[in-house]
Design an enzyme around this catalytic site. Structure first.
Site, mmCIF file in Angstrom:
data_model
loop_
_atom_site.group_PDB
_atom_site.id
_atom_site.type_symbol
_atom_site.label_atom_id
_atom_site.label_comp_id
_atom_site.label_asym_id
_atom_site.label_seq_id
_atom_site.Cartn_x
_atom_site.Cartn_y
_atom_site.Cartn_z
ATOM 1 N N GLU A 1 0.891 -1.157 0.000
ATOM 2 C CA GLU A 1 0.000 0.000 0.000
ATOM 3 C C GLU A 1 0.928 1.205 0.000
ATOM 4 O O GLU A 1 1.206 1.794 1.034
ATOM 5 C CB GLU A 1 -0.921 -0.027 1.237
ATOM 6 C CG GLU A 1 -2.241 0.693 1.014
ATOM 7 C CD GLU A 1 -2.107 2.205 0.993
ATOM 8 O OE1 GLU A 1 -1.375 2.724 0.118
ATOM 9 O OE2 GLU A 1 -2.729 2.850 1.827
ATOM 10 N N GLU B 1 4.482 8.553 -3.754
ATOM 11 C CA GLU B 1 5.162 8.130 -2.533
ATOM 12 C C GLU B 1 6.338 7.192 -2.823
ATOM 13 O O GLU B 1 6.843 6.521 -1.928
ATOM 14 C CB GLU B 1 4.174 7.444 -1.579
ATOM 15 C CG GLU B 1 3.160 8.400 -0.970
ATOM 16 C CD GLU B 1 2.290 7.737 0.082
ATOM 17 O OE1 GLU B 1 2.468 6.527 0.335
ATOM 18 O OE2 GLU B 1 1.432 8.431 0.652
#
Length: 685
Positions: free
Chosen positions: A144, A153
C-alpha cells in the site's frame, strides 16, 4: 534531543523556527495522518482482503509455502489478513517508527506475533538471507504505497527494488495491477487556478504578463475531491482514456516513460485541463477492482466510497489551445519515478512532426511559485474583485496616498488604476515583488506603484517621500498564514505604521469578524474517529497512539481544511464570535469572549467550522468562509479560495435539534502571540 519546527507567527507574518522536543515531529505526523481514514475505508479494506485471499489460494494451489512481504504495513492489517487467509509467514515492513511500534502491539493483540515479523526499515534497506531481515524471498507481495497521483510516494522505485531483491520471480502481487485514466476537458473553474486572467477595473483592462501567460506553471499535481466539482462545470473534449497500466507481479521500472492515447474530439472548445484517477485490480482477472473514480462516474453516486487518503488529480496543460469537434488529438502522459504530467498534440495538423515528450513542466515566470492554486482562483474571482474595486472607489480621493500591505496583491495596482495620487506596496518577498513588477510593466504602469521590499516596521517617512498615508490597503492575504485568523498580521502591520498614518487615514478593511458554526460532516469526521476493530481485527493500539498525539500541544487546536471539498451541514446558526477593529492599534491586553451555539437541527455534531470575514467598508464585506446563506436543511456553500478552520470535538454529539443542547465556546486573542486560543464543549439543558 531537540528538533526545530516551522510555525506561522501571526504577529510577525513570518514562519518561525521553534525548538521542540524530539517527540514533536512524529506526534504532529500521527495527529495529521490519514491512518484512521484508511482504516475506515471499508471498500479499500474489503477489496484488499478479497485480493489477498485469492493470491494466497493461487500459491497454495501450486503446492508452495506462502511467504508474504507487506511493504508499508502501517497497522499490520494486510499482514493479518494474509495470515487469516492461510499464509505461512509475513514480513511486514514499516519505516515510520511510531507506526511500526503500534503495528507490533496490534499484531500481538490479535495473536499473530509468531508469524508476522515487523521490520522497521525502508524496504530498500531490507536484507535477505540467514542473517538478514528476511530468511527467504517472498512469493506474495502486498503493498500500500500509493498516493493520489499513484506514484508520488515512491511506489515505482520500491517495486523495482523489491522485484530485484526481495521477492521470487513469478510472485503474486496484491494489488496485481494499477491503471491510470485521464480525460481532457474545458473548465473555467479549474483553469482559473492555473493562470492569471485579465481583470476588468471600471472599464479598464489589466492584462496578465506575457511571461505568466506562457508559463507551464508548477509541476506538482493538484489533488482534490473531484466529486465536489460538478460535471456541469466542465465540458469533456474527449473520452475517458486509459493512459497506462503497471503490472506489479512483474519487474517494475522506475525510469521515465511516456504513453499516448489518440482520439477524436467529442466537441469543440478550449483544451485546458486533464482530470485523472486510477484503479487497482486486486487480482489478475480484474474481477476485484478498487476505483478512485469520482462519484459522478458511478451509476449510483451516493454509494461511491469516500476517501481522503486517495483523491483525484487535476493537471493543467502548459497552455490553453482551441480544438474543433472530431479533430484528431493525442493526449500524452509522462512520468518520472515520482510524478506525472500531461501534454496535448494534434497529429492531424498539416506538417506536424512527431515531437519528443515534453520535460516535466516548471515555473519560469515566478508567479506559480508566489501564488498557490487557490490564490490564483482568488485573484481571478471577478465578484471578489468587484467588491474590492467598489470599496476602493468609495474611499479614494485625488490626493490619496495609498499603502498596500498583503503578499502578491493586486489591490495597489487597482488603486493606481482608479486614480490615487500615489501608491506604495510592501512586498517583503523578492519573488513576489518581481511578479507585481511584471504586472505593472505588461500594462504600461511601470512606476505606477512603488514597490518597497521591506517590512512594515522598517518603513520610514523617507521611504514615502515625507508623505503620510491616507489609505492603508489589505486584502488581507499573507503566504505564511495557515489558519484564517493568521491574516490578523494586517492588524500588526497597521499598528507598526501608526506614526506614518494621517489622523483621518482610512483603513481598508476597517475590521474583521471571526465566525463560527457547529457542523455535522458527511465524511470528514472519519479522519478523527477511532476505529476499534477493522474487518474483524482489533486496532485499538493505533487509536490510542493517535489519541496520545492529539493530546500533544497544538494538535488539540483547530486545523485548516478547504470545506468546499468536504460537505457538512450546519446544526446551528452562523455566529460572529469576535470582532477586531483595525481602525485602532492592536491592544496590549488579551481579548476574550464566550458564547454558545444552540443546536437547532437534528444530527451528529462533529465539531465547529471557523472563518474570518473582512469588512472593507460599512456595506461591503468579503468572506473567507460561507459565501451564501445556510439553507433550511443546513447545507453550506464555502469559499473555494481559502481554507477554513475546523475544531473536532473529542466525540460526536447526537442532537435532536430542539435547541436544548448547545456548543459552548470561549476565545482568547493573545496579542503577544497574534493567535487565538479556543475551547469548545457541548452542554445540554
Amino acid at each position: 534531543m531537540k528538533t526545530f519546527c516551522g510555525r506561522a507567527n501571526p504577529s510577525t507574518g513570518a514562519l518561525d523556527w521553534v525548538e521542540e522536543s524530539e517527540e514533536y515531529d512524529y506526534h504532529q505526523e500521527i495527529a495529521r495522518s490519514c491512518y484512521a481514514d484508511m482504516l475506515h475505508d471499508h471498500d479499500r479494506n474489503e477489496k484488499y482482503y478479497l485480493g489477498i485471499r485469492a493470491a494466497v489460494a493461487r500459491v497454495k494451489a501450486r503446492g508452495e509455502k506462502v511467504i508474504v512481504l507487506d511493504i508499508g504495513t502501517g497497522t499490520g492489517l494486510l499482514s493479518m489478513m494474509a495470515l487469516t487467509a492461510g499464509a505461512d509467514f509475513c514480513y511486514a515492513v514499516e519505516v515510520f517508527k511510531p507506526m511500526a511500534e503500534a503495528a507490533q502491539c496490534i499484531v500481538k493483540k490479535n495473536g499473530f506475533s509468531e508469524k508476522i515479523k515487523i521490520i522497521n526499515k525502508h524496504s530498500t534497506d531490507v536484507t535477505v538471507g540467514p542473517d538478514g531481515d528476511m530468511q527467504m524471498k517472498a512469493n506474495v507481495l502486498i503493498t500500500e504505497l500509493f498516493d493520489t497521483e499513484l506514484i508520488g510516494e515512491g511506489a515505482l522505485p520500491s517495486y523495482e527494488h523489491a522485484h530485484q531483491n526481495l521477492v521470487q520471480a513469478g510472485c503474486e502481487a496484491v494489488p496485481h495491477r494499477a491503471t491510470v485514466y485521464a480525460q481532457l476537458v474545458e473548465c473555467d473553474l479549474l483553469w482559473s487556478w492555473a493562470q492569471l486572467q485579465p481583470v476588468e477595473v471600471e472599464g479598464l483592462r489589466l492584462a496578465p504578463p506575457p511571461a505568466v501567460a506562457r508559463c507551464a506553471g508548477a509541476h506538482s499535481v493538484c489533488d482534490i475531491q473531484l466529486s465536489q466539482v460538478s460535471p456541469h462545470s466542465f465540458t469533456p473534449l474527449g473520452p475517458l482514456c486509459t493512459m497506462f497500466s503497471v503490472d506489479f507481479s512483474k519487474p517494475v521500472s522506475s525510469s521515465s516513460q511516456s504513453h499516448s492515447s489518440r482520439f477524436g474530439a467529442q466537441s469543440g472548445g478550449r483544451a485546458q485541463v486533464v482530470l485523472s484517477w486510477w484503479d487497482l485490480d486486486m487480482d489478475p482477472s480484474g474481477s476485484i477492482v478498487c476505483t478512485m473514480a469520482p462519484s459522478w462516474t458511478h451509476t449510483q453516486p451516493e454509494t461511491a466510497p469516500w476517501r481522503d487518503h486517495w483523491m483525484q488529480s487535476v493537471y493543467f496543460l502548459p497552455e490553453e489551445s482551441s480544438v474543433t469537434k472530431d479533430e484528431e488529438l493525442s493526449l500524452t502522459v509522462s512520468h518520472d519515478d515520482y510524478s506525472l504530467w500531461y501534454s496535448l498534440q494534434s497529429p492531424s495538423q498539416p506538417d506536424s512532426q512527431p515531437e519528443a515528450p515534453p520535460s516535466r513542466p516548471s515555473c519560469t515566470c515566478l508567479a506559480h511559485l508566489v501564488w498557490t492554486r487557490p490564490r490564483f482562483g482568488e485573484l481571478n474571482d471577478r465578484r471578489r474583485t468587484q467588491s474590492y474595486v467598489r470599496a476602493l472607489r468609495s474611499v479614494l480621493k485625488e490626493d490619496s496616498v495609498c499603502l498596500g500591505v498583503s503578499d502578491g496583491s493586486l489591490l495597489p495596482v487597482f488603486a493606481h488604476m482608479l486614480g490615487a495620487k500615489k501608491v506604495y506596496a510592501l512586498e517583503n518577498s523578492r519573488m513576489s515583488k518581481q511578479v507585481i513588477e511584471q504586472v505593472l510593466e505588461a500594462n504600461s504602469m511601470k512606476g505606477g506603484v512603488e514597490l518597497l521590499g521591506i517590512r512594515p516596521d522598517q518603513l520610514t517617512s523617507n521611504d514615502l517621500g515625507a508623505q503620510q498615508i491616507s489609505v492603508l490597503l489589505g486584502e488581507p492575504y499573507f503566504s505564511t498564514s495557515l489558519l484564517p485568523w493568521h491574516s490578523l498580521f494586517f492588524w500588526y502591520c497597521r499598528t507598526a505604521l501608526v506614526g506614518l498614518l494621517r489622523p483621518d487615514a482610512t483603513i481598508l478593511p476597517h475590521s474583521a469578524t471571526l465566525h463560527v458554526v457547529a457542523v455535522e460532516f458527511k465524511d470528514l469526521w472519519r479522519i478523527r474517529a477511532p476505529c476499534g476493530t477493522c474487518e474483524g481485527f482489533d486496532v485499538t493500539p493505533m487509536d490510542e497512539m493517535v489519541q496520545k498525539s492529539l493530546d500533544f500541544r497544538e494538535s488539540r487546536e483547530a486545523e485548516p481544511h478547504p470545506l468546499w471539498e468536504y460537505p457538512c451541514r450546519a446544526l446551528s446558526q452562523s455566529t460572529a464570535a469576535m470582532t477586531f477593529d483595525f481602525t485602532q492599534c492592536v491592544p496590549k491586553q488579551p481579548i476574550s469572549c464566550q458564547g454558545s451555539l444552540p443546536l437547532i437541527r437534528n444530527g451528529r455534531c462533529h465539531g465547529v467550522a471557523l472563518w474570518m470575514e473582512y469588512h472593507l467598508t460599512d456595506d461591503i464585506s468579503v468572506s473567507g468562509g460561507l459565501v451564501g446563506p445556510i439553507n433550511e436543511q443546513g447545507e453550506c456553500e464555502w469559499s473555494r479560495h481559502r481554507k477554513q478552520g475546523v475544531y473536532f470535538l473529542r466525540s460526536a454529539w447526537e442532537g435532536s435539534g430542539d435547541g436544548r443542547a448547545a456548543v459552548s465556546y470561549s476565545f482568547t486573542f493573545e496579542p503577544s502571540l497574534g493567535d487565538i486560543k479556543m475551547d469548545f464543549s457541548v452542554e445540554s439543558q
